[in-house]
Design a protein around this motif. Structure first.
Motif, short mmCIF file in Angstrom:
data_model
loop_
_atom_site.label_atom_id
_atom_site.label_comp_id
_atom_site.label_asym_id
_atom_site.label_seq_id
_atom_site.Cartn_x
_atom_site.Cartn_y
_atom_site.Cartn_z
N HIS A 152 0.86 -1.18 0.00
CA HIS A 152 0.00 0.00 0.00
C HIS A 152 0.89 1.23 0.00
CE1 HIS A 152 -3.43 2.59 0.69
NE2 HIS A 152 -2.83 3.12 1.74
N ALA A 153 0.64 2.12 -0.95
CA ALA A 153 1.43 3.36 -1.06
C ALA A 153 2.93 3.07 -1.08
CB ALA A 153 1.08 4.30 0.09
N ARG A 154 3.30 2.08 -1.89
CA ARG A 154 4.71 1.70 -2.09
C ARG A 154 5.35 1.10 -0.84
NH1 ARG A 154 7.30 6.59 -5.78
NH2 ARG A 154 5.80 6.43 -7.52
N LYS A 155 4.56 0.78 0.14
CA LYS A 155 5.08 0.15 1.34
C LYS A 155 4.48 -1.23 1.49
CE LYS A 155 5.88 4.45 3.90
NZ LYS A 155 5.59 5.20 5.15
N MET A 156 5.21 -2.12 2.14
CA MET A 156 4.74 -3.47 2.39
C MET A 156 4.62 -3.69 3.89
SD MET A 156 6.74 -5.79 -0.42
CE MET A 156 8.35 -5.36 0.24
N ARG A 157 3.59 -4.40 4.27
CA ARG A 157 3.44 -4.74 5.68
C ARG A 157 2.72 -6.07 5.80
NH1 ARG A 157 -1.69 -3.07 7.94
NH2 ARG A 157 -3.03 -2.16 6.32
N SER A 179 5.95 -29.49 0.30
CA SER A 179 6.96 -30.52 0.14
C SER A 179 7.98 -29.97 -0.85
CB SER A 179 6.33 -31.81 -0.39
OG SER A 179 7.31 -32.79 -0.61
N LEU A 180 9.13 -29.54 -0.34
CA LEU A 180 10.11 -28.84 -1.16
C LEU A 180 11.39 -29.65 -1.30
CD1 LEU A 180 9.73 -25.25 0.33
CD2 LEU A 180 8.71 -26.13 -1.76
N GLU A 181 12.08 -29.45 -2.44
CA GLU A 181 13.38 -30.08 -2.67
C GLU A 181 14.30 -29.06 -3.33
OE1 GLU A 181 12.88 -33.54 -5.05
OE2 GLU A 181 11.60 -34.59 -3.59
N PRO A 182 15.59 -29.13 -3.03
CA PRO A 182 16.54 -28.21 -3.67
C PRO A 182 16.43 -28.27 -5.19
CG PRO A 182 17.59 -29.37 -1.86
CD PRO A 182 16.24 -30.02 -2.05
N GLY A 183 16.56 -27.09 -5.82
CA GLY A 183 16.46 -27.00 -7.27
C GLY A 183 15.09 -26.59 -7.77
N GLN A 184 14.08 -26.64 -6.91
CA GLN A 184 12.73 -26.27 -7.33
C GLN A 184 12.58 -24.75 -7.36
OE1 GLN A 184 10.47 -28.47 -4.34
NE2 GLN A 184 9.70 -29.84 -5.92
N LYS A 185 11.70 -24.30 -8.24
CA LYS A 185 11.37 -22.88 -8.28
C LYS A 185 10.34 -22.59 -7.20
CE LYS A 185 10.98 -20.73 -12.21
NZ LYS A 185 10.47 -20.23 -13.53
N VAL A 186 10.61 -21.56 -6.39
CA VAL A 186 9.72 -21.22 -5.29
C VAL A 186 9.38 -19.73 -5.35
CG1 VAL A 186 10.56 -23.04 -3.76
CG2 VAL A 186 11.68 -20.80 -3.75
N ARG A 187 8.35 -19.36 -4.60
CA ARG A 187 7.92 -17.97 -4.50
C ARG A 187 7.98 -17.55 -3.03
NH1 ARG A 187 3.59 -18.65 -6.60
NH2 ARG A 187 3.90 -17.75 -8.67
N LEU A 188 8.58 -16.41 -2.76
CA LEU A 188 8.57 -15.86 -1.41
C LEU A 188 7.22 -15.20 -1.18
CD1 LEU A 188 11.61 -16.32 -1.98
CD2 LEU A 188 12.06 -14.30 -0.58
N ILE A 189 6.61 -15.44 -0.03
CA ILE A 189 5.26 -14.93 0.19
C ILE A 189 5.17 -13.97 1.38
CG2 ILE A 189 4.02 -16.75 -1.02
CD1 ILE A 189 4.67 -16.79 2.72
N ALA A 190 6.29 -13.59 1.96
CA ALA A 190 6.27 -12.64 3.07
C ALA A 190 7.59 -11.90 3.09
CB ALA A 190 6.03 -13.34 4.40
N GLY A 191 7.58 -10.72 3.72
CA GLY A 191 8.81 -9.95 3.86
C GLY A 191 9.09 -9.05 2.68
N PRO A 192 10.27 -8.42 2.65
CA PRO A 192 10.59 -7.42 1.62
C PRO A 192 10.66 -7.96 0.21
CG PRO A 192 12.53 -7.96 2.95
CD PRO A 192 11.36 -8.56 3.63
N PHE A 193 10.86 -9.29 0.06
CA PHE A 193 10.94 -9.88 -1.28
C PHE A 193 9.66 -10.65 -1.62
CE2 PHE A 193 15.47 -9.74 0.06
CZ PHE A 193 15.91 -8.80 -0.86
N ALA A 194 8.55 -10.34 -0.96
CA ALA A 194 7.30 -11.07 -1.19
C ALA A 194 6.93 -11.08 -2.67
CB ALA A 194 6.18 -10.45 -0.36
N GLN A 195 6.50 -12.24 -3.15
CA GLN A 195 6.07 -12.50 -4.53
C GLN A 195 7.23 -12.65 -5.50
OE1 GLN A 195 2.92 -13.32 -4.91
NE2 GLN A 195 2.70 -12.83 -2.73
#
Length: 217
Positions: A91-96, A163-179
């Motif tokens: 919101h308004a260029r800020k993330m929370r 269920s994750l394994e090294p080498g898989q493509k993942v998405r960050l869903i929280a924090g400054p790098f969300a999405q």
């Protein structure tokens, strides 16, 4: 797969629960990423253990009034469970991070239909009605709410794991790098993962809680 750059920056991110797929469709099949109970019940689970003759029922609330409905039900002596999760919003260029209902406009109420004045639930502030059939509330299938409760922390926030394994493509869903998308590099037994992101032409290696990433599809 992102190009690996010789310029790699390390970040250590804090804890933040993962969110489920965002949808307004209510699906009470338990996601496979809801973590199992480790045998020790949280205070939330202990307080919401059903007594003989009780079942969980579904209440439909007014928009954005789930927490208000829960509060007013509690004042009448009804026990209810509102599953929630933490999501990152911009919101308004800020993330929370905000706490949001897992099932918007729904919460679960523990009732004994032979003992409780269950019709008063529908007239509670914030509640629109109970899910009914043939003028009687319909209980939620056994095991669904119980699993959600056992997978919640003391604030009712659900914990999710893919269920994750090294080498898989993942998405960050929280924090400054969300999405942001990245490649999972490492997992460890302490519940932390390492993900390689490509940002601004450089490799960014972040270490964060496993619950803060989801499998990218």
């Amino acid at each position: 797969m992102p190009k690996t750059s010789s310029k790699v920056t390390d970040y250590e991110l804090g804890t933040s629960p993962v969110h489920p797929s965002q949808t307004h469709k209510v699906d009470f099949n338990i996601p496979n990423r809801v973590c199992g109970c480790d045998g020790a019940l949280s205070s939330e689970a202990e307080n919401l253990t059903l007594f003989p003759g009780e079942r969980w029922f579904l209440a439909y609330t007014a928009p954005y009034r789930e927490a208000i409905a829960k509060t007013h039900l509690g004042r009448q002596g009804f026990r209810s469970f509102l599953p929630r999760y933490v999501k990152t919003v911009r919101h308004a260029r800020k993330m929370r991070d905000v706490i949001a209902p897992m099932f918007p406009r729904y919460l679960f109420v523990a009732l004994n239909l032979e003992r409780d004045r269950w019709r008063s639930v529908a007239s509670t502030t914030g509640v629109t009605n109970l899910f009914m059939m043939d003028d009687r509330p319909v209980p939620v299938r056994q095991g669904i709410v119980e699993t959600l409760i056992q997978s919640a922390d003391t604030a009712g926030r659900l914990r999710f794991f893919e269920s994750l394994e090294p080498g898989q493509k993942v998405r960050l869903i929280a924090g400054p790098f969300a999405q942001t998308l990245g490649i999972l590099r490492k997992l460890n037994d302490t519940g932390r993962v390492e993900v390689l992101l490509e940002i601004m032409g450089g490799g960014v290696r972040v270490r964060l809680p496993r619950s803060s990433v989801e499998l990218a599809v």
